[in-house]
Design a protein around this motif. Structure first.
Motif, PDB file in Angstrom:
ATOM      1  N   THR A  86       0.823  -1.209   0.000  1.00 43.62           N
ATOM      2  CA  THR A  86       0.000   0.000   0.000  1.00 43.62           C
ATOM      3  C   THR A  86       0.856   1.257   0.000  1.00 43.62           C
ATOM      4  OG1 THR A  86      -0.128  -0.036   2.427  1.00 43.62           O
ATOM      5  CG2 THR A  86      -1.876  -1.148   1.209  1.00 43.62           C
ATOM      6  N   LEU A  87       2.063   1.174   0.588  1.00 46.18           N
ATOM      7  CA  LEU A  87       2.958   2.325   0.629  1.00 46.18           C
ATOM      8  C   LEU A  87       3.655   2.552  -0.701  1.00 46.18           C
ATOM      9  CD1 LEU A  87       4.086   4.472   2.621  1.00 46.18           C
ATOM     10  CD2 LEU A  87       5.949   2.878   3.107  1.00 46.18           C
ATOM     11  N   THR A  88       3.983   1.484  -1.419  1.00 43.68           N
ATOM     12  CA  THR A  88       4.746   1.604  -2.655  1.00 43.68           C
ATOM     13  C   THR A  88       3.889   1.505  -3.912  1.00 43.68           C
ATOM     14  OG1 THR A  88       5.176  -0.787  -2.540  1.00 43.68           O
ATOM     15  CG2 THR A  88       6.830   0.671  -1.577  1.00 43.68           C
ATOM     16  N   TRP A  89       2.598   1.158  -3.769  1.00 46.91           N
ATOM     17  CA  TRP A  89       1.764   0.979  -4.948  1.00 46.91           C
ATOM     18  C   TRP A  89       1.564   2.247  -5.777  1.00 46.91           C
ATOM     19  CZ3 TRP A  89       0.241  -1.915  -8.598  1.00 46.91           C
ATOM     20  CH2 TRP A  89      -0.882  -1.602  -9.361  1.00 46.91           C
ATOM     21  N   PRO A  90       1.406   3.449  -5.192  1.00 52.01           N
ATOM     22  CA  PRO A  90       1.223   4.632  -6.038  1.00 52.01           C
ATOM     23  C   PRO A  90       2.323   4.819  -7.067  1.00 52.01           C
ATOM     24  CG  PRO A  90       0.661   5.161  -3.770  1.00 52.01           C
ATOM     25  CD  PRO A  90       1.246   3.777  -3.758  1.00 52.01           C
ATOM     26  N   LEU A  91       3.587   4.587  -6.701  1.00 58.21           N
ATOM     27  CA  LEU A  91       4.677   4.716  -7.674  1.00 58.21           C
ATOM     28  C   LEU A  91       4.595   3.631  -8.734  1.00 58.21           C
ATOM     29  CD1 LEU A  91       7.260   6.027  -8.659  1.00 58.21           C
ATOM     30  CD2 LEU A  91       8.543   4.634  -7.001  1.00 58.21           C
ATOM     31  N   ALA A  92       4.303   2.390  -8.327  1.00 60.88           N
ATOM     32  CA  ALA A  92       4.162   1.311  -9.302  1.00 60.88           C
ATOM     33  C   ALA A  92       2.998   1.578 -10.250  1.00 60.88           C
ATOM     34  CB  ALA A  92       3.971  -0.026  -8.582  1.00 60.88           C
ATOM     35  N   ARG A  93       1.899   2.094  -9.726  1.00 58.11           N
ATOM     36  CA  ARG A  93       0.755   2.420 -10.568  1.00 58.11           C
ATOM     37  C   ARG A  93       1.110   3.523 -11.563  1.00 58.11           C
ATOM     38  NH1 ARG A  93      -4.023   4.410  -7.096  1.00 58.11           N
ATOM     39  NH2 ARG A  93      -2.475   6.049  -6.726  1.00 58.11           N
ATOM     40  N   PHE A  94       1.872   4.520 -11.130  1.00 59.79           N
ATOM     41  CA  PHE A  94       2.295   5.601 -12.018  1.00 59.79           C
ATOM     42  C   PHE A  94       3.149   5.060 -13.169  1.00 59.79           C
ATOM     43  CE2 PHE A  94       5.579   8.687 -13.158  1.00 59.79           C
ATOM     44  CZ  PHE A  94       4.797   9.763 -13.575  1.00 59.79           C
ATOM     45  N   LEU A  95       4.083   4.178 -12.849  1.00 59.16           N
ATOM     46  CA  LEU A  95       4.938   3.611 -13.892  1.00 59.16           C
ATOM     47  C   LEU A  95       4.137   2.743 -14.853  1.00 59.16           C
ATOM     48  CD1 LEU A  95       8.086   2.638 -11.757  1.00 59.16           C
ATOM     49  CD2 LEU A  95       7.760   4.656 -13.198  1.00 59.16           C
ATOM     50  N   ARG A  96       3.207   1.957 -14.347  1.00 54.64           N
ATOM     51  CA  ARG A  96       2.398   1.100 -15.212  1.00 54.64           C
ATOM     52  C   ARG A  96       1.522   1.922 -16.146  1.00 54.64           C
ATOM     53  NH1 ARG A  96       1.517  -4.318 -12.294  1.00 54.64           N
ATOM     54  NH2 ARG A  96      -0.470  -4.447 -13.376  1.00 54.64           N
ATOM     55  N   ARG A  97       0.999   3.030 -15.649  1.00 58.05           N
ATOM     56  CA  ARG A  97       0.169   3.878 -16.494  1.00 58.05           C
ATOM     57  C   ARG A  97       0.970   4.577 -17.587  1.00 58.05           C
ATOM     58  NH1 ARG A  97      -3.907   6.862 -12.138  1.00 58.05           N
ATOM     59  NH2 ARG A  97      -5.258   5.049 -11.768  1.00 58.05           N
ATOM     60  N   HIS A  98       2.282   4.690 -17.406  1.00 56.55           N
ATOM     61  CA  HIS A  98       3.119   5.329 -18.418  1.00 56.55           C
ATOM     62  C   HIS A  98       3.850   4.300 -19.282  1.00 56.55           C
ATOM     63  CE1 HIS A  98       2.320   8.846 -15.930  1.00 56.55           C
ATOM     64  NE2 HIS A  98       2.811   9.591 -16.896  1.00 56.55           N
ATOM     65  N   GLY A  99       3.277   3.108 -19.381  1.00 58.03           N
ATOM     66  CA  GLY A  99       3.759   2.140 -20.350  1.00 58.03           C
ATOM     67  C   GLY A  99       4.773   1.146 -19.842  1.00 58.03           C
ATOM     68  N   TRP A 100       5.120   1.179 -18.583  1.00 57.42           N
ATOM     69  CA  TRP A 100       6.080   0.208 -18.056  1.00 57.42           C
ATOM     70  C   TRP A 100       5.387  -1.140 -17.896  1.00 57.42           C
ATOM     71  CZ3 TRP A 100      10.840   1.610 -14.987  1.00 57.42           C
ATOM     72  CH2 TRP A 100      11.295   2.892 -15.317  1.00 57.42           C
ATOM     73  N   ARG A 101       6.118  -2.195 -18.194  1.00 54.90           N
ATOM     74  CA  ARG A 101       5.592  -3.534 -18.002  1.00 54.90           C
ATOM     75  C   ARG A 101       5.483  -3.834 -16.501  1.00 54.90           C
ATOM     76  NH1 ARG A 101       5.859  -6.403 -22.772  1.00 54.90           N
ATOM     77  NH2 ARG A 101       5.711  -8.377 -21.657  1.00 54.90           N
ATOM     78  N   PRO A 102       4.506  -4.657 -16.092  1.00 54.03           N
ATOM     79  CA  PRO A 102       4.296  -4.898 -14.652  1.00 54.03           C
ATOM     80  C   PRO A 102       5.534  -5.412 -13.934  1.00 54.03           C
ATOM     81  CG  PRO A 102       2.436  -5.704 -15.918  1.00 54.03           C
ATOM     82  CD  PRO A 102       3.469  -5.295 -16.907  1.00 54.03           C
ATOM     83  N   GLY A 103       6.248  -6.367 -14.549  1.00 60.58           N
ATOM     84  CA  GLY A 103       7.429  -6.903 -13.894  1.00 60.58           C
ATOM     85  C   GLY A 103       8.526  -5.868 -13.720  1.00 60.58           C
TER      86      GLY A 103
END
Length: 362
Positions: free
Chosen positions: A33-50
């Motif tokens: 929950t603490l790190t998900w906002p950054l991961a969500r931002f990267l995924r929305r800008h085309g980064w692959r989930p892994g």
């Protein structure tokens, strides 16, 4: 009623037996929950989930290592001054104890040290057992941390696929109810972690400002230690406060140490009775009194772990109850108006479980 009580006892027994697995899972969820906002931002800008999960995990480890280094390096650099301060502090204590009203002489101090040494020698077995227990606790803590970090990586990578998968596995109405409650619970956990981080930041700022005004050394490491320890209720605050008072005593003397102790007590009282209840009540939808009672009950039932999990557990119970109440009140409204209410959109559209796997890159 007997059947419900029996099932509750069985569920609690299973939780107790599986706690070694559930505890890393709980920590991983809180870290996610603490790190998900950054991961969500990267995924929305085309980064692959892994790739996004890997980058966020590495950044989290770097921040954690940087925090440890930021605390350890200044302390090591001023270790000589701290040792001299400890010696001077002990000498001041002996001089103070030798005067009125205690009038403790050097011979009495020597006798006390001899008695303490004899007591330690007589309890060597107990000391060894305590040491081994402490080593085992440290090892378990390291294993739990490593497992939680791996789980956090997988949650960041595959979390959005969980709710669609859960929907396909459940029959009938459960396929709608349980994923909805899970999505709302995820938002609630995120609100808890963010409010706890804000409370820790306020503690670090106010205590660090007080230490800077008094003139205590190592202000920045002590402020960082205060922020990190805020995530561990009761013990974290006591540990950070003890370290700050000790450094103030060995470096500035007993008067400044008492001033620092008064500052820490005032900030902790303000945080525990004002900041934390208000911020968590707004973020979690719970009244401040409910939060205070939940922390008290959790600490009395399960100690530190109970006080850490009391607020999020109470918030999750409130989420489930609110959803059940909504579902029970919908038929009454439909019967009164004769119209069917429009479907409610889940408020957890931004949570990991709310993304559709079809929207993810292959």
């Amino acid at each position: 009623m007997l059947l419900v009580l029996l099932m509750t006892w069985v569920a609690l027994w299973i939780l107790g037996r599986a706690w070694s697995v559930l505890w890393p899972l709980v920590i991983a969820l809180l870290l996610t929950t603490l790190t998900w906002p950054l991961a969500r931002f990267l995924r929305r800008h085309g980064w692959r989930p892994g790739l996004a999960a890997s980058v966020v995990t590495v950044l989290f480890l770097l921040v954690g290592a940087g925090t440890v280094v930021g605390i350890a390096v200044p302390v090591a650099a001023q270790s000589g001054e701290l040792v001299d301060g400890v010696v001077s502090g002990i000498q001041q204590l002996r001089e103070w104890a030798a005067g009125p009203p205690l009038n403790i002489g050097d011979d009495q101090v020597s006798q006390a040290f001899d008695a303490a040494a004899a007591g330690i020698q007589n309890s060597v077995g107990s000391v060894i057992n305590v040491t081994l227990t402490g080593v085992g606790t440290v090892v378990n803590g390291v294993v739990t941390t490593v497992l939680a970090i791996f789980l956090m990586f997988f949650f960041l990578k595959d979390g959005p696929r969980f709710l669609p998968w859960l929907t396909r596995q459940l029959p009938g109405r459960l396929a709608v109810d349980i994923p909805t409650v899970a999505a709302r619970s995820w938002d609630t956990l995120g609100a808890f972690v963010r409010s706890q981080a804000l409370v820790g930041l306020l503690d670090a700022v106010f205590i660090g400002l007080g230490l800077w005004i008094v003139g205590v050394p190592l202000v920045l490491p002590l402020a960082v230690l205060t922020f990190v320890s805020a995530f561990v209720p009761i013990v974290g605050a006591l540990f950070a406060g003890f370290v700050a008072v000790l450094i103030a005593f060995v470096s500035n003397g007993p008067t400044d140490a008492l001033i620092v102790l008064a500052i820490i007590i005032a900030v902790q009282q303000l945080e525990g009775n004002v900041f934390q209840p208000i911020l968590q009540s707004r973020g979690l939808g719970l009244h401040a009194a409910v939060i205070l009672l939940a922390v008290t009950l959790g600490s009395s039932m399960a100690g530190i772990v109970g006080s850490l999990l009391a607020v999020p557990v109470a918030a999750l119970v409130a989420v489930a109850w609110n959803y059940v109440r909504e579902q029970l009140s919908e038929p009454a409204r439909e019967e009164d108006t004769g119209e069917k209410s429009p479907p409610q959109e889940s408020p957890a559209a931004e949570s990991p479980g709310a993304e559709s796997p079809a929207a993810e890159p292959a």
